[in-house]
Design an enzyme around this catalytic site. Structure first.
Site, PDB file in Angstrom:
ATOM      1  CD  GLU A 247      -2.758   5.540   6.718  1.00  0.00           C
ATOM      2  OE1 GLU A 247      -2.739   5.573   5.477  1.00  0.00           O
ATOM      3  OE2 GLU A 247      -1.869   4.986   7.398  1.00  0.00           O
TER       4      GLU A 247
ATOM      5  N   GLY B  53       3.013  -1.032   4.231  1.00  0.00           N
ATOM      6  CA  GLY B  53       3.080   0.399   3.948  1.00  0.00           C
ATOM      7  C   GLY B  53       4.516   0.804   3.642  1.00  0.00           C
ATOM      8  N   GLY B  54       5.183   1.371   4.629  1.00  0.00           N
ATOM      9  CA  GLY B  54       6.518   1.948   4.455  1.00  0.00           C
ATOM     10  C   GLY B  54       7.499   1.039   3.721  1.00  0.00           C
TER      11      GLY B  54
ATOM     12  CG  ASN C 247      -1.712   1.258   1.384  1.00  0.00           C
ATOM     13  OD1 ASN C 247      -1.747   2.090   0.475  1.00  0.00           O
ATOM     14  ND2 ASN C 247      -2.367   1.417   2.529  1.00  0.00           N
ATOM     15  CD1 TRP C 248       3.513   0.957  -2.917  1.00  0.00           C
ATOM     16  CD2 TRP C 248       3.385   2.082  -4.867  1.00  0.00           C
ATOM     17  NE1 TRP C 248       4.143   0.204  -3.878  1.00  0.00           N
ATOM     18  CE2 TRP C 248       4.079   0.872  -5.086  1.00  0.00           C
ATOM     19  CE3 TRP C 248       3.178   2.944  -5.935  1.00  0.00           C
ATOM     20  CZ2 TRP C 248       4.578   0.502  -6.338  1.00  0.00           C
ATOM     21  CZ3 TRP C 248       3.668   2.580  -7.187  1.00  0.00           C
ATOM     22  CH2 TRP C 248       4.360   1.364  -7.382  1.00  0.00           C
ATOM     23  CE  LYS C 249      -0.091   3.196   4.758  1.00  0.00           C
ATOM     24  NZ  LYS C 249       0.023   3.275   6.196  1.00  0.00           N
TER      25      LYS C 249
ATOM     26  N   GLY D 151       2.832   2.388  10.734  1.00  0.00           N
ATOM     27  CA  GLY D 151       3.782   3.476  10.562  1.00  0.00           C
ATOM     28  C   GLY D 151       4.478   3.893  11.845  1.00  0.00           C
TER      29      GLY D 151
ATOM     30  CD  GLU E 296      -3.318  -2.365   7.295  1.00  0.00           C
ATOM     31  OE1 GLU E 296      -2.312  -2.685   6.654  1.00  0.00           O
ATOM     32  OE2 GLU E 296      -3.855  -1.242   7.169  1.00  0.00           O
TER      33      GLU E 296
ATOM     34  CG  HIS F 120      -5.635   2.034   5.262  1.00  0.00           C
ATOM     35  ND1 HIS F 120      -5.187   2.975   6.175  1.00  0.00           N
ATOM     36  CD2 HIS F 120      -4.631   1.129   5.113  1.00  0.00           C
ATOM     37  CE1 HIS F 120      -3.955   2.627   6.545  1.00  0.00           C
ATOM     38  NE2 HIS F 120      -3.597   1.528   5.916  1.00  0.00           N
TER      39      HIS F 120
ATOM     40  CB  SER G  84       5.617  -1.700  11.893  1.00  0.00           C
ATOM     41  OG  SER G  84       5.179  -0.364  12.124  1.00  0.00           O
TER      42      SER G  84
HETATM   43  P1  13P Z   1       3.250   0.428   7.636  1.00  0.00           P
HETATM   44  O1  13P Z   1       3.758  -0.859   7.030  1.00  0.00           O
HETATM   45  O2  13P Z   1       3.972   1.633   7.153  1.00  0.00           O
HETATM   46  O3  13P Z   1       3.167   0.329   9.129  1.00  0.00           O
HETATM   47  O4  13P Z   1       1.738   0.610   7.112  1.00  0.00           O
HETATM   48  C1  13P Z   1       0.871  -0.466   7.174  1.00  0.00           C
HETATM   49  C2  13P Z   1      -0.357  -0.107   6.430  1.00  0.00           C
HETATM   50  O5  13P Z   1      -1.083   0.793   6.800  1.00  0.00           O
HETATM   51  C3  13P Z   1      -0.662  -0.858   5.205  1.00  0.00           C
HETATM   52  O6  13P Z   1      -1.933  -0.579   4.745  1.00  0.00           O
END
Ligand code: 13P
Length: 250
Positions: free
Chosen positions: A97, A233-234, A9-11, A173, A167, A95, A212
């Protein structure tokens, strides 16, 4: 046997240049990943480029969100059919967010899940508790409520067309990963909740962990019986890290 899925998930990250070099790196290394499925979810605007670069490869792609509506006067929204036009297989819904910054309710997320399914996309339904909720001991209640909204709207069989991502919000993050045992406990709870309604759907349902996840902790997490991959994510923004996780899933 459930085939693991590792989805990035590149956000809201990247540029045309970084998208190109990231996919180049992923394509170079992904050939060794035979026993896991790999996907990336870029920002909408890069999806046509991603389609061009990944067509014919073993890497799938998808959106990070979609509209509940099929077309019309909804400024800023993107419909499921538009994601289909550009070869998307997956779309993330719910998600944390989006639930937090866009106040998406369980019911709205369920409608997005339905819109994705109706268009033949596989929704990746994100569920998870906040730190406050975990500390209050209501983690299972929260994920059950988020899951039940989809089951109530679409029926349990609908889950067979999608994927769930657990999640925990406090792990996203933050560098704080749920321990493999903590994650497994919630994954097992989610699967048992689905099994109460349909054991065959529960058996085939992929439940990813997100929060993470990194090359260093992926093998232990994905090694747990009810963890079927990761939503990253990251670490999905660096080819080497992302491929490290894919290799662990493999
Ligand atoms: P991180 O891997 O950066 O913690 O993010 C996870 C995430 O929100 C994937 O959708």
């Amino acid at each position: 046997m459930r085939r693991p899925l590792v989805a990035g998930n590149w956000k809201m990250n990247g540029s045309l240049e970084s998208v190109r070099s990231l996919l180049e790196g992923i394509k170079q290394g992904v050939g060794d990943v035979k026993n896991a499925e790999v996907a990336v979810c870029p920002p909408f605007i890069y999806i046509p480029e991603v389609e061009q670069l990944l067509s014919g490869s073993d890497v799938a792609w998808g959106g990070q969100d979609l509209s509940t509506e099929s077309s019309g006067a909804y400024t800023g929204e993107v419909a499921a059919s538009m994601l289909n036009d550009f070869g998307c297989k997956y779309v993330i819904v719910g998600h944390s967010e989006r639930r937090t910054y866009h106040t998406e309710s369980d019911q709205l997320v369920a409608k997005k899940f339905a819109a994705a399914r109706a268009a033949g996309l596989a929704p990746i339904l994100c569920i998870g508790e906040t730190l406050e909720e975990r500390e209050a001991g209501i983690t299972n209640q929260v994920v059950a409520r988020q899951l039940d909204a989809v089951i109530e709207l679409e029926g349990v069989d609908a889950l067979a067309d999608g994927v769930i991502a657990y999640e925990p919000v406090w792990a996203i993050g933050t560098g704080k990963t749920a321990t493999p045992d903590q994650a497994q406990e919630v994954h097992a709870f989610i699967r048992s909740r689905v099994a109460d309604k349909s054991s065959s759907v529960a058996d085939q349902l992929r439940i990813l962990y997100g929060g993470s996840m990194k090359p260093g902790n992926a093998a232990e997490l994905i090694g747990k019986p009810d963890i079927d991959g990761g939503l990253i994510g990251g670490a999905s923004l660096k080819a080497e890290d992302f491929l490290g996780i894919c290799t662990a899933a493999n």
